[in-house]
Design a protein around this motif. Structure first.
Motif, PDB file in Angstrom:
ATOM      1  N   THR A 190      42.659 118.019  14.945  1.00  0.00           N
ATOM      2  CA  THR A 190      41.877 119.248  15.053  1.00  0.00           C
ATOM      3  C   THR A 190      41.767 119.665  16.513  1.00  0.00           C
ATOM      4  O   THR A 190      41.442 118.847  17.382  1.00  0.00           O
TER       5      THR A 190
ATOM      6  N   LYS B  99      39.958 122.597  19.039  1.00  0.00           N
ATOM      7  CA  LYS B  99      38.943 123.652  19.102  1.00  0.00           C
ATOM      8  C   LYS B  99      39.436 124.784  19.981  1.00  0.00           C
ATOM      9  O   LYS B  99      39.788 124.575  21.142  1.00  0.00           O
TER      10      LYS B  99
ATOM     11  N   GLY C  98      35.738 127.753  20.342  1.00  0.00           N
ATOM     12  CA  GLY C  98      34.648 127.195  19.558  1.00  0.00           C
ATOM     13  C   GLY C  98      34.959 126.985  18.101  1.00  0.00           C
ATOM     14  O   GLY C  98      34.147 126.426  17.362  1.00  0.00           O
TER      15      GLY C  98
ATOM     16  N   PRO D  94      37.220 125.271  15.040  1.00  0.00           N
ATOM     17  CA  PRO D  94      38.134 124.149  14.787  1.00  0.00           C
ATOM     18  C   PRO D  94      39.405 124.626  14.085  1.00  0.00           C
ATOM     19  O   PRO D  94      39.344 125.297  13.063  1.00  0.00           O
TER      20      PRO D  94
ATOM     21  N   ARG E 147      35.552 135.083  14.632  1.00  0.00           N
ATOM     22  CA  ARG E 147      34.465 134.123  14.508  1.00  0.00           C
ATOM     23  C   ARG E 147      33.197 134.850  14.071  1.00  0.00           C
ATOM     24  O   ARG E 147      32.859 135.900  14.607  1.00  0.00           O
TER      25      ARG E 147
ATOM     26  N   SER F 117      28.864 126.426  16.016  1.00  0.00           N
ATOM     27  CA  SER F 117      29.717 126.177  14.853  1.00  0.00           C
ATOM     28  C   SER F 117      30.014 127.494  14.123  1.00  0.00           C
ATOM     29  O   SER F 117      29.381 127.814  13.108  1.00  0.00           O
TER      30      SER F 117
END
Length: 364
Positions: free
Chosen positions: A116, A118, A121, A123, A305, A319
């Motif tokens: 994974t 990032k 921010g 993943p 996001r 997250s």
């Protein structure tokens, strides 16, 4: 005769038909040349049907043998595809911090290694796939299992040795194409609607330059389709496009060509590499130009996001929920967290930079 042998026989027959067609242009009447072209299209349809048999096991028995298994998260996959010893595992290990065995010998990676990364921010899950070899889509090595995993990705990194990029690029594209993967393409704007009677009705909103109605009917005949409405809205549509639509099992995946080991070439050679579309020259060993690769990945994935905001508290920027542009409704957001949330919600409050709005589940 095995499926691979049948494919080879038809490919040889197509070469013969092509040679006959080029001779016919010079020495035979035009009508006879059309018949040769039509025969070639029928062979392409037969070839596509045989290729389909390689996409998965048919009937009982052992299938493909040992499978390459991996668990998918809600952010989906990005996979490294390439020939052995091009630096996939080194790049994977440095990007994600996940150990992927590396060495100078071929086939060091024997199974899928997930990791994974990032990005902004968010993943992003990446898979290091075993190296493939020429003939992978026909079953050589573990090629069919590797390419089967690649079909589940929503972005493919094709890692190439910078000292021989074009030749390897063509070979890998051929292997993936033979397994129903269409790189950096959109689904053909062709509609095939079967019906019970009425024969074949063909309509086109653009001129047909690479295929004619006789060729369309020849392909449909190979699939035993005698009654259907065909609508073509794509400029320069080909018989291959029609076969893809009829088969219905093609996947259209964006790809980035990662040209590795640029520390071994000159600046002049590097300038030439940038002319390859959708390419990013890097050095995984020296960690050169990796930032450009990551930004290009984010741009190609076309992701956004979305942050949650607990009532009475500041937004949680640690997250984000990652959605694809064009699928950013409130319902999409809820379903990405848990499918039951979308069923139970009545409304949501959405903040877009400086203003807030009260939205229903279908709102973007």
């Amino acid at each position: 005769m095995t499926t691979v042998q049948k494919i080879k026989e038809i490919e040889d027959e197509m070469v013969s038909a092509t040679d006959l067609g080029s001779d016919a242009v010079l020495s035979i009447a035009g009508q006879e040349y059309v018949l040769v072209r039509s025969t070639s299209r029928q062979l392409k349809a037969k070839l596509a049907k045989l290729r389909r048999e390689l996409l998965g096991p048919t009937g009982g028995g052992g299938g493909w043998g040992p499978r390459i298994r991996c668990r998918k998260n809600r952010y989906s996959y990005r996979g490294f595809v390439g020939f052995p010893s091009v630096g996939k595992s080194t790049l994977m290990s440095k990007l994600t911090g996940t150990h992927s065995e590396t060495s100078e010998i071929d086939f060091t990676t024997l199974t899928t290694v997930p990791g994974t990364l990032k990005v902004h921010g968010a993943p992003i899950q990446i898979l290091d796939l075993p190296g493939i070899i020429e003939g992978a889509n026909d079953g050589r090595g573990r090629g069919r299992q590797v390419i089967a995993v690649a079909r589940t990705c929503n972005l493919i990194f094709i890692v190439l040795d910078v000292l021989k990029p074009l030749g390897d690029k063509k070979l890998i594209e051929t292997e993936l194409e033979g397994f129903g993967i269409r790189l950096n393409k959109k689904p053909p704007a062709i509609l095939v609607r079967k019906k019970d009677k009425g024969g074949i009705a063909i309509t086109n909103t653009v001129p047909l330059t690479n295929i004619d109605q006789d060729e369309i009917k020849a392909v449909l005949s190979e699939y035993k389709i005698n009654n259907a409405d065909i609508a073509i809205r794509q400029p320069n549509a080909t018989a291959d496009d029609l076969v893809d639509v009829i088969e219905g099992n093609r996947v259209y995946i964006p790809a980035l060509y990662v040209l590795n080991k640029i520390d071994a070439i000159s600046i002049e050679e590097l300038d030439l590499l940038y002319k390859i579309p959708m390419s990013v020259p890097i050095s995984s060993r020296e960690w050169m130009n990796i930032d450009e690769l990551i930004e290009k990945m984010w741009e190609t994935l076309n992701l956004v996001r979305v942050y949650t905001k607990p009532r009475g508290l500041a937004p949680d920027y640690s997250s984000p929920v990652v959605l694809r542009r064009g699928k950013c409704t409130v319902e999409d957001f809820c379903s990405s967290i848990h499918k039951e949330i979308a069923k139970q919600m009545k409304y949501a409050i959405v903040w877009a930079r400086v203003q807030s709005m009260r939205e229903g589940r279908k709102s973007g």
